[in-house]
Design a protein around this motif. Structure first.
Motif, mmCIF file in Angstrom:
data_model
loop_
_atom_site.group_PDB
_atom_site.id
_atom_site.type_symbol
_atom_site.label_atom_id
_atom_site.label_comp_id
_atom_site.label_asym_id
_atom_site.label_seq_id
_atom_site.Cartn_x
_atom_site.Cartn_y
_atom_site.Cartn_z
ATOM 1 N N ARG A 148 0.723 -1.275 0.245
ATOM 2 C CA ARG A 148 -0.178 0.342 -0.118
ATOM 3 C C ARG A 148 0.839 1.228 -0.109
ATOM 4 N NH1 ARG A 148 -4.587 -1.832 -1.113
ATOM 5 N NH2 ARG A 148 -5.622 -4.121 -0.358
ATOM 6 N N LEU A 149 0.487 1.821 -0.386
ATOM 7 C CA LEU A 149 1.173 3.712 -0.907
ATOM 8 C C LEU A 149 0.255 4.579 0.334
ATOM 9 C CD1 LEU A 149 3.110 5.563 -1.977
ATOM 10 C CD2 LEU A 149 1.809 5.759 -3.755
ATOM 11 N N ALA A 150 0.861 5.246 1.751
ATOM 12 C CA ALA A 150 0.136 6.211 2.464
ATOM 13 C C ALA A 150 0.489 7.934 1.870
ATOM 14 C CB ALA A 150 0.089 5.741 3.416
ATOM 15 N N VAL A 151 -0.693 8.770 1.962
ATOM 16 C CA VAL A 151 0.068 10.175 2.535
ATOM 17 C C VAL A 151 -0.323 10.214 3.318
ATOM 18 C CG1 VAL A 151 -0.641 11.957 0.936
ATOM 19 C CG2 VAL A 151 -0.605 10.562 -0.292
ATOM 20 N N ILE A 152 0.457 11.103 4.136
ATOM 21 C CA ILE A 152 0.045 11.642 5.117
ATOM 22 C C ILE A 152 0.128 13.324 5.184
ATOM 23 C CG2 ILE A 152 0.185 11.774 7.734
ATOM 24 C CD1 ILE A 152 0.242 8.978 6.876
ATOM 25 N N GLY A 153 -1.098 14.262 4.583
ATOM 26 C CA GLY A 153 -1.443 15.072 4.531
ATOM 27 C C GLY A 153 -1.050 15.717 6.114
ATOM 28 N N GLY A 154 -0.292 16.729 6.234
ATOM 29 C CA GLY A 154 0.680 17.199 7.696
ATOM 30 C C GLY A 154 1.430 16.688 8.125
ATOM 31 N N GLY A 155 1.657 15.794 7.587
ATOM 32 C CA GLY A 155 2.961 14.828 7.713
ATOM 33 C C GLY A 155 4.257 15.484 8.529
ATOM 34 N N ALA A 156 4.541 16.430 8.322
ATOM 35 C CA ALA A 156 5.430 17.055 9.329
ATOM 36 C C ALA A 156 5.382 17.440 10.996
ATOM 37 C CB ALA A 156 6.252 18.306 9.099
ATOM 38 N N GLY A 157 3.642 17.163 11.312
ATOM 39 C CA GLY A 157 3.655 16.967 12.583
ATOM 40 C C GLY A 157 3.220 16.020 13.719
ATOM 41 N N ARG A 164 3.490 12.223 11.856
ATOM 42 C CA ARG A 164 4.344 10.864 12.506
ATOM 43 C C ARG A 164 4.084 10.159 12.740
ATOM 44 N NH1 ARG A 164 9.468 14.805 13.428
ATOM 45 N NH2 ARG A 164 9.412 17.127 13.082
ATOM 46 N N SER A 165 3.131 10.260 14.169
ATOM 47 C CA SER A 165 2.562 8.827 14.911
ATOM 48 C C SER A 165 1.827 7.998 14.054
ATOM 49 C CB SER A 165 1.916 9.155 15.951
ATOM 50 O OG SER A 165 0.618 8.274 16.114
ATOM 51 N N ALA A 166 1.011 9.000 12.388
ATOM 52 C CA ALA A 166 0.890 7.721 11.597
ATOM 53 C C ALA A 166 1.848 6.892 10.332
ATOM 54 C CB ALA A 166 -0.312 8.596 11.075
ATOM 55 N N VAL A 182 5.721 5.204 2.933
ATOM 56 C CA VAL A 182 4.679 6.280 3.391
ATOM 57 C C VAL A 182 5.635 7.350 2.262
ATOM 58 C CG1 VAL A 182 4.214 7.879 6.059
ATOM 59 C CG2 VAL A 182 4.164 5.771 5.117
ATOM 60 N N VAL A 183 4.409 8.530 1.422
ATOM 61 C CA VAL A 183 4.795 10.259 1.250
ATOM 62 C C VAL A 183 4.309 11.140 2.469
ATOM 63 C CG1 VAL A 183 4.065 11.725 -0.353
ATOM 64 C CG2 VAL A 183 4.726 9.179 -0.385
ATOM 65 N N LEU A 184 5.036 11.856 2.600
ATOM 66 C CA LEU A 184 4.656 13.198 3.846
ATOM 67 C C LEU A 184 4.814 14.384 2.665
ATOM 68 C CD1 LEU A 184 7.982 12.733 6.233
ATOM 69 C CD2 LEU A 184 5.139 11.192 6.716
ATOM 70 N N PHE A 185 3.831 15.047 3.147
ATOM 71 C CA PHE A 185 3.220 16.196 2.584
ATOM 72 C C PHE A 185 2.858 17.546 3.865
ATOM 73 C CE2 PHE A 185 0.079 19.495 0.186
ATOM 74 C CZ PHE A 185 1.177 19.640 -0.695
ATOM 75 N N ASP A 186 3.253 18.002 3.743
ATOM 76 C CA ASP A 186 3.456 19.479 4.812
ATOM 77 C C ASP A 186 4.151 20.941 4.428
ATOM 78 O OD1 ASP A 186 2.767 18.832 8.267
ATOM 79 O OD2 ASP A 186 3.895 20.674 7.060
ATOM 80 N N ILE A 187 3.359 21.953 4.842
ATOM 81 C CA ILE A 187 4.018 23.310 4.280
ATOM 82 C C ILE A 187 5.273 23.344 5.010
ATOM 83 C CG2 ILE A 187 2.780 24.362 6.362
ATOM 84 C CD1 ILE A 187 1.468 26.316 4.237
ATOM 85 N N THR A 188 6.089 22.815 6.020
ATOM 86 C CA THR A 188 6.995 23.023 6.107
ATOM 87 C C THR A 188 8.603 22.052 5.778
ATOM 88 O OG1 THR A 188 7.987 22.760 8.632
ATOM 89 C CG2 THR A 188 6.020 22.728 8.617
ATOM 90 N N GLU A 189 9.470 22.288 5.655
ATOM 91 C CA GLU A 189 10.690 21.404 4.854
ATOM 92 C C GLU A 189 11.437 21.344 6.407
ATOM 93 O OE1 GLU A 189 11.123 21.901 0.483
ATOM 94 O OE2 GLU A 189 11.982 20.063 1.965
ATOM 95 N N ASP A 190 11.226 22.510 6.792
ATOM 96 C CA ASP A 190 12.382 22.309 8.098
ATOM 97 C C ASP A 190 11.897 20.813 9.211
ATOM 98 O OD1 ASP A 190 14.169 23.735 7.780
ATOM 99 O OD2 ASP A 190 13.417 25.302 9.091
ATOM 100 N N GLY A 191 10.102 20.682 9.161
ATOM 101 C CA GLY A 191 9.353 20.061 9.610
ATOM 102 C C GLY A 191 9.198 18.587 8.838
ATOM 103 N N LEU A 192 9.695 18.306 7.611
ATOM 104 C CA LEU A 192 9.905 17.292 6.902
ATOM 105 C C LEU A 192 11.108 16.661 6.887
ATOM 106 C CD1 LEU A 192 7.645 18.650 3.287
ATOM 107 C CD2 LEU A 192 7.464 16.584 5.113
#
Ligand SMILES: NC(=O)c1ccc[n+]([C@@H]2O[C@H](COP(=O)([O-])OP(=O)(O)OC[C@H]3O[C@@H](n4cnc5c(N)ncnc54)[C@H](O)[C@@H]3O)[C@@H](O)[C@H]2O)c1
Length: 253
Positions: free
Chosen positions: A12-21, A25-27, A38-48
């Motif tokens: 399976r391929l999962a996208v986590i929107g807000g994945g830096a939060g 991250r827990s998800a 898993v693909v993490l998508f987020d507005i913060t580069e540092d967080g990613l």
């Protein structure tokens, strides 16, 4: 089927929107441990960058920086997931909060919260579910809140947005069931994260909130993992349009 196969996400391929939060991250952690990419998508580069470093030992993580309010960013994400075989699981953990008395809130405050917590989630989901529809199978998991169904002091705009997200969950579930796409939600009470720490750990709020929680403590991000595993996996295939409340019993009395 073996008991453990019920929860397997191998392939399976999962996208986590807000994945830096914190919750994202827990998800990501639990879905990776069950075998998903898993693909993490987020507005913060540092967080990613920090999330990817934390999760890399657990499994295959890809990151993409973008804003759910920008169509071009969502389209870049859709191109990426398409090139990886199409998305099977979408966790919508993007969310923002502005706590303030209702009498002080401005239309701009409401616009901001609505644009992220509802309109952004709507747009991201609408684009990515096309890949699930093509596969005839998919799982969308929305981060609602107890504010989706009870009143919250000084969080009216947030509660409005999370109430909207609950109705999005239910209505999308009706419409997408015919394509094999299940849409469900988690509704946590207070989870001890960066979003809440400065609010829930004041002596005043600990005295107010903790006696209302029968299990006697705030949630940790680990407390959500079992529900992510359940809603992302085939164990919950006959469940759609539901919200699982994870609040230590706060709202049962
Ligand atoms: N922490 C809690 O107590 C709690 C309780 C109930 C529900 N929730 C919900 O769970 C979700 C995650 O909460 P959290 O505590 O992990 O918060 P968080 O702030 O740690 O995570 C939210 C993430 O969303 C990202 N984000 C914000 N706006 C964005 C945008 N426009 N585009 C892309 N990314 C964006 C942020 O950068 C952040 O990484 C939110 O939807 C929140 O409302 C949290």
């Amino acid at each position: 089927m073996q008991g453990h196969d019920l929860f397997s996400l191998t392939g399976r391929l999962a996208v986590i929107g807000g994945g830096a939060g914190s919750i994202g991250r827990s998800a990501a952690d639990v879905l990776l441990r069950l075998g998903a990419r898993v693909v993490l998508f987020d507005i913060t580069e540092d967080g990613l960058t920090s999330a990817a470093a934390e999760l890399a030992p657990v499994g295959q993580v890809t990151t993409l920086c973008g804003d759910t309010r920008k169509k071009a960013d969502i389209d870049r994400l859709a191109d990426l997931t398409k090139s990886m075989g199409g998305v099977d699981i979408l966790v919508n953990s993007v969310g923002v909060q502005r706590r303030m008395p209702l009498l002080e809130a401005t239309p701009d405050d409401l616009d901001f919260i609505w644009s992220v917590n509802v309109a952004g989630v709507f747009a991201l989901t609408q684009t990515l579910i096309r890949q699930m529809v093509d596969k005839g199978y998919g799982k969308v998991i929305n981060l609602c809140s107890i504010g989706s169904f009870v009143g919250l002091d000084q969080k009216t705009m947030y509660a409005i947005s999370k109430g909207g997200l609950l109705q999005y969950t239910r209505s999308a579930a009706v419409e997408l069931a015919r394509f094999g796409v299940r849409v469900n939600a988690l509704a946590p009470g207070y989870v001890d994260t960066a979003m809440t720490a400065s609010w829930i750990h004041t002596p005043e709020h600990e005295a107010e909130y903790l006696p209302r929680i029968p299990l006697g403590r705030y949630a940790t991000v680990d407390d959500l993992k079992g529900t992510f595993a359940f809603l992302a996996s085939s164990a919950s295939d006959y469940i759609t349009g539901q919200m699982i409340v994870i609040d230590g019993g706060w709202t049962i009395w």
